[in-house]
Motif scaffolding. Structure first.
Motif, short mmCIF file in Angstrom:
data_model
loop_
_atom_site.label_atom_id
_atom_site.label_comp_id
_atom_site.label_asym_id
_atom_site.label_seq_id
_atom_site.Cartn_x
_atom_site.Cartn_y
_atom_site.Cartn_z
N ASN A 119 -24.55 33.59 -28.57
CA ASN A 119 -24.29 34.47 -27.43
C ASN A 119 -23.50 33.72 -26.37
OD1 ASN A 119 -26.13 33.52 -25.08
ND2 ASN A 119 -27.49 33.52 -26.86
N LEU A 120 -22.86 34.47 -25.49
CA LEU A 120 -21.92 33.89 -24.54
C LEU A 120 -22.60 33.11 -23.43
CD1 LEU A 120 -19.32 36.81 -24.25
CD2 LEU A 120 -19.01 34.60 -25.36
N LEU A 121 -23.85 33.45 -23.09
CA LEU A 121 -24.54 32.67 -22.06
C LEU A 121 -24.89 31.29 -22.58
CD1 LEU A 121 -25.72 32.47 -19.26
CD2 LEU A 121 -27.85 33.47 -20.13
N GLN A 122 -25.39 31.23 -23.80
CA GLN A 122 -25.65 29.93 -24.44
C GLN A 122 -24.36 29.13 -24.56
OE1 GLN A 122 -27.35 30.36 -28.35
NE2 GLN A 122 -27.05 28.21 -28.89
N MET A 123 -23.29 29.82 -24.93
CA MET A 123 -21.99 29.14 -25.03
C MET A 123 -21.54 28.63 -23.67
SD MET A 123 -18.42 30.63 -26.65
CE MET A 123 -19.14 30.85 -28.28
N PHE A 124 -21.80 29.39 -22.61
CA PHE A 124 -21.39 28.98 -21.27
C PHE A 124 -22.14 27.73 -20.82
CE2 PHE A 124 -21.54 29.25 -16.58
CZ PHE A 124 -20.18 29.27 -16.32
N ASP B 63 -13.63 28.30 -14.77
CA ASP B 63 -14.99 28.69 -15.15
C ASP B 63 -15.55 29.77 -14.23
OD1 ASP B 63 -14.64 26.78 -17.03
OD2 ASP B 63 -16.12 25.38 -16.26
N PHE B 64 -15.13 29.76 -12.96
CA PHE B 64 -15.59 30.79 -12.04
C PHE B 64 -15.11 32.17 -12.49
CE2 PHE B 64 -14.88 33.37 -8.17
CZ PHE B 64 -16.21 33.51 -7.78
N GLY B 65 -13.82 32.24 -12.87
CA GLY B 65 -13.30 33.51 -13.38
C GLY B 65 -14.01 33.93 -14.65
N MET B 66 -14.25 32.99 -15.53
CA MET B 66 -14.94 33.29 -16.78
C MET B 66 -16.35 33.80 -16.52
SD MET B 66 -15.79 30.62 -19.85
CE MET B 66 -17.09 30.95 -21.03
N LEU B 67 -17.04 33.18 -15.56
CA LEU B 67 -18.41 33.62 -15.23
C LEU B 67 -18.42 35.06 -14.73
CD1 LEU B 67 -21.40 32.91 -14.99
CD2 LEU B 67 -20.93 31.98 -12.72
N LEU B 68 -17.43 35.41 -13.91
CA LEU B 68 -17.34 36.80 -13.45
C LEU B 68 -17.15 37.75 -14.64
CD1 LEU B 68 -15.04 36.47 -10.28
CD2 LEU B 68 -17.51 36.83 -10.34
N GLY B 69 -16.31 37.35 -15.58
CA GLY B 69 -16.11 38.17 -16.77
C GLY B 69 -17.39 38.35 -17.58
N LEU B 70 -18.16 37.28 -17.72
CA LEU B 70 -19.42 37.37 -18.46
C LEU B 70 -20.42 38.27 -17.74
CD1 LEU B 70 -19.98 33.69 -19.71
CD2 LEU B 70 -18.77 35.57 -20.81
N LEU B 71 -20.45 38.20 -16.42
CA LEU B 71 -21.35 39.07 -15.66
C LEU B 71 -20.97 40.54 -15.85
CD1 LEU B 71 -21.70 37.04 -12.33
CD2 LEU B 71 -23.44 37.36 -14.10
N PHE B 72 -19.68 40.82 -15.84
CA PHE B 72 -19.22 42.19 -16.10
C PHE B 72 -19.66 42.65 -17.49
CE2 PHE B 72 -15.92 42.00 -12.65
CZ PHE B 72 -16.26 43.20 -12.05
N LEU B 73 -19.51 41.80 -18.49
CA LEU B 73 -19.89 42.16 -19.85
C LEU B 73 -21.38 42.48 -19.92
CD1 LEU B 73 -17.89 39.57 -22.01
CD2 LEU B 73 -17.51 42.04 -21.89
N GLN B 74 -22.21 41.66 -19.28
CA GLN B 74 -23.65 41.88 -19.30
C GLN B 74 -24.01 43.19 -18.59
OE1 GLN B 74 -26.38 40.26 -20.71
NE2 GLN B 74 -27.47 42.04 -19.90
N ILE B 75 -23.39 43.43 -17.44
CA ILE B 75 -23.71 44.63 -16.67
C ILE B 75 -23.26 45.89 -17.39
CG2 ILE B 75 -23.18 45.89 -14.53
CD1 ILE B 75 -22.94 43.11 -13.18
N LEU B 76 -22.07 45.87 -17.97
CA LEU B 76 -21.51 47.09 -18.56
C LEU B 76 -21.97 47.34 -19.98
CD1 LEU B 76 -17.85 46.78 -17.22
CD2 LEU B 76 -19.67 48.23 -16.34
N PHE B 77 -22.18 46.27 -20.76
CA PHE B 77 -22.55 46.45 -22.16
C PHE B 77 -24.00 46.08 -22.45
CE2 PHE B 77 -17.93 45.86 -22.20
CZ PHE B 77 -17.54 46.96 -22.95
N GLY C 14 -8.54 50.00 -17.75
CA GLY C 14 -8.18 49.06 -16.69
C GLY C 14 -9.29 48.06 -16.41
N LEU C 15 -10.52 48.54 -16.36
CA LEU C 15 -11.66 47.65 -16.12
C LEU C 15 -11.85 46.68 -17.28
CD1 LEU C 15 -14.04 46.76 -14.42
CD2 LEU C 15 -15.41 48.62 -15.42
N LEU C 16 -11.68 47.18 -18.50
CA LEU C 16 -11.83 46.30 -19.66
C LEU C 16 -10.72 45.24 -19.68
CD1 LEU C 16 -13.81 46.11 -22.07
CD2 LEU C 16 -12.07 47.22 -23.46
N THR C 17 -9.52 45.61 -19.25
CA THR C 17 -8.43 44.63 -19.15
C THR C 17 -8.77 43.55 -18.13
OG1 THR C 17 -6.82 46.34 -19.73
CG2 THR C 17 -5.98 44.33 -18.69
N LEU C 18 -9.32 43.97 -17.00
CA LEU C 18 -9.73 43.01 -15.97
C LEU C 18 -10.78 42.05 -16.52
CD1 LEU C 18 -9.85 41.95 -13.05
CD2 LEU C 18 -11.57 43.72 -12.58
#
Length: 645
Positions: free
Chosen positions: A141-146, A184-198, A221-225
């Motif tokens: 999973n992506l959190l373990q990977m992070f 890594d800050f940008g990546m963390l925001l992306g992971l938070l979006f993935l957790q919240i939305l999916f 658009g949101l998925l692209t972001l």
């Protein structure tokens, strides 16, 4: 053995992690024992990784259905995170490659680092570095990977700045740490979006849910972001423009560190992450184009810098940036096969060349300028000829490994262009021109350092067996390691792919073009730096096009631009905010406090707590009221009468 390895893949990262703990807490005062524990643990991990790779690549079931086992890490209501292992052909290949290269680098380090006062500490850091990367590879999973991603960043900071007595090393370590934290800050925001939305960060669950994003009410658009935010992490980690500036400075660490960072651990982590989440990028063509153009531009940009650099490790560092751009380009055009194939071959020839460069620096007592070398192949034949093999591989000369993987990237990029993608041919031209520059600057370095006239002030000697043995093994993989991906073998694309298996047909015309490009690059380097013994032509070109030469040599002044921005914009903005805080924020807060204090001081004369004082004020108040009532009406009447008259 194979069944045990498949069921206990978590031991692969655990063994070097245990070596780190043992060295730190028990054997640190015993250097030889510490290095032996580190090498033994890493070699054991390689044996397990080899068994896992054998088990995966001999079982077709793993192509479509990865082996995943996990346990609950932590959770709360409607939120559970698991820690686990995911094994498929991609992760099995990475386990084999990382553990093999790390083992060879640690064996090499027993000779290179001999006599260093921090010998044990070095091997403890190297063990933790390898453990972190191996843990990242098998994460389910992506959190373990992070978490492992950040551990890799920590280890790179510790190892780049290993020579703490050098200011340049300390600054390079901080630069690497801070630059990658931006990504890594940008990546963390992306992971938070993935957790919240999916609702999950599990890779297999995300792979099933992301393609159905419209049913979940998520816009394109949101998925692209989200995809671009996730990609910002690999931009930093894998040295893509504009966050590439830390990677060339990473050479301030010991050479084995440079080899491990540039070949098998930190920088390939970003490529691996994009490959692992390609199901996300594939849904948003805009994000795929961003990945492709970032990779292509980075590859060409770094190559144009490498052609003028003088230090041997710095040339190799910019070569790494360029080759990582190739890998990102392949992912951007949708080919996991080509990207992972080049990652595989690059690990061997780049580790080989970095370790060979370390052998040269070890022999010349850290003289790094290739213009001050020459004729080293006579005194250092193993180092020299293995370096030549690495040069042939990265230049793309058949049958060496780099030819097959680079040709594959050119093939998928051309295919991408032929399918009507707008800028596909631009990407192909950028990739082809980068291949020419790669052959040129690599063989410029080889001709200057290993051939030509010997420098009488140098007294080189061949390195000991514990340093040359890893070079010979890596040279073997750099020679034959690409055969698994030839169009005739048809093995790589069958096992490692995204979507449908990739069955590449031999493109003989493209192969010929690739070889012509490589030979042209080597030939130009030969004419300028070997045939012309005085190097007059090269010097004349540098003088004739001095502005362009200086632009390339000074790395397009990107570092200076960042420094200017930091001093003039960031620092100036900080000063404005400082004065705003002092005079406005603090002024308002302190003003209110002062008003309250002064008011309190005045009111305390009325609030004495004495009954006599309260009675006096009460009496005075009554007296004032009585006077007002008694004389108020007559006073008003007198005034009004005067007005009338």
């Amino acid at each position: 053995m194979v069944e045990f390895a498949l069921g206990h893949a978590w031991l692969v990262p655990l063994l070097p992690a245990m070596a780190f703990a043992i060295i730190v807490f028990l054997t640190r005062p015993l250097p030889k024992l510490s290095s032996s524990i580190s090498v033994l643990a890493m070699a054991s991990s390689f044996v397990l990784a080899a068994a896992i790779a054998y088990g995966v690549f001999t079982n077709p079931h793993f192509i479509e259905e990865p082996l995943v086992y996990s346990l609950r890490w932590f959770g709360m209501e409607e939120f559970t995170v698991k820690v686990g292992v995911m094994l498929d052909p991609t992760s099995a290949m990475m386990l084999f490659m990382v553990s093999l290269v790390a083992t060879l680098i640690q064996i090499y380090s027993t000779g290179y680092m001999e006599g260093d006062p921090q010998y044990s500490v070095f091997f403890s850091y190297m063990s933790l570095f390898a453990a972190s990367m191996l843990g990242l590879v098998i994460s389910s999973n992506l959190l373990q990977m992070f978490v492992m991603w950040e551990l890799v960043g920590l280890c790179s900071y510790l190892l780049i700045g290993f020579y703490t007595f050098k200011i340049s090393a300390r600054e390079a370590a901080k630069k690497a740490f801070m630059t990658t934290r931006i990504g890594d800050f940008g990546m963390l925001l992306g992971l938070l979006f993935l957790q919240i939305l999916f609702g999950t960060l599990d890779l297999t669950e995300l792979a099933q849910r992301v393609p159905n994003y419209e049913q979940l009410g998520i816009s394109i658009g949101l998925l692209t972001l989200i995809a671009i935010l996730v990609f910002i992490g690999p931009i930093g980690k894998s040295g893509q423009f504009p966050l590439h500036v830390w990677l060339p400075d990473a050479m301030e660490g010991p050479t084995p560190v440079s080899a491990l960072i540039h070949a098998a651990t930190m920088v390939v982590a970003g490529v691996y992450l994009v490959g692992r989440t390609l199901f996300l990028f594939a849904e948003v063509p805009g994000a795929m184009e961003v990945v492709a153009f970032t990779g292509a531009f980075t590859a060409l940009f770094a190559a144009t810098i490498a052609i003028t650099q003088r230090e041997i490790k710095r040339i190799l560092a910019y070569s790494t940036v360029s080759q990582l751009g190739y890998m990102m380009l392949a992912l951007g055009v949708g080919s996991l096969s080509a990207s992972m194939f080049h990652l595989w071959t690059h690990a061997f020839f780049k580790a080989l060349m970095f370790l060979a460069a370390g052998s040269v620096l070890h022999a010349l007592h850290d003289k790094a300028d290739v213009w001050k070398m020459g004729g080293l192949i006579k005194k250092m034949p193993i180092t020299g000829w293995t370096f030549v093999i690495g040069g042939l591989a990265i230049a793309g000369i058949p049958p060496f490994a780099g030819f097959w993987s680079k040709d594959e990237i050119l093939a998928v990029t051309l295919q991408y262009a032929n399918h009507g993608h707008g800028f596909g041919y631009v990407l192909f031209f950028m990739a082809a021109f980068t291949a020419f520059l790669t052959a040129f600057y690599m063989w410029r370095m080889i001709f200057l350092a290993f051939f030509g006239q010997e420098k009488p002030e140098n007294h080189p000697h061949e390195s000991p067996l514990n340093m040359t043995f890893p070079l010979m093994v890596l040279a073997g993989f750099a020679t034959v390691g690409g055969l698994v991906g030839t169009p005739w073998a048809n093995l790589w694309g069958e096992w490692i792919h995204f979507g449908q298996p990739h069955h590449g047909e031999p493109a003989y015309g493209l192969m010929l073009l690739s070889v012509v490009i490589a030979v042209a690059g080597i030939g130009l380097a030969y004419m300028l730096y070997l045939k012309d013994e005085e190097k007059q032509r090269a010097k004349q070109l540098a003088e004739k096009y001095q502005a362009i030469y200086n632009l390339s040599y000074n790395k397009y002044y990107i570092d200076e631009l960042y420094q200017w921005f930091t001093r003039k914009v960031v620092d100036a903005g900080a000063k404005v905010l400082y004065w705003f805080d002092i005079y406005f924020v603090d002024g308002v807060v302190n003003g209110l406090a002062k008003f309250t204090r002064v008011s309190g001081q005045g009111f305390r004369y009325f609030q004495t707590g004495k009954m006599q004082t309260y009675a006096l004020f009460f009496f005075l108040g009554l007296l004032v009221i009585t006077v007002v009532l008694a004389f108020g009406d007559s006073t008003s009447a007198g005034i009004m009468g005067g007005v009338k008259s």
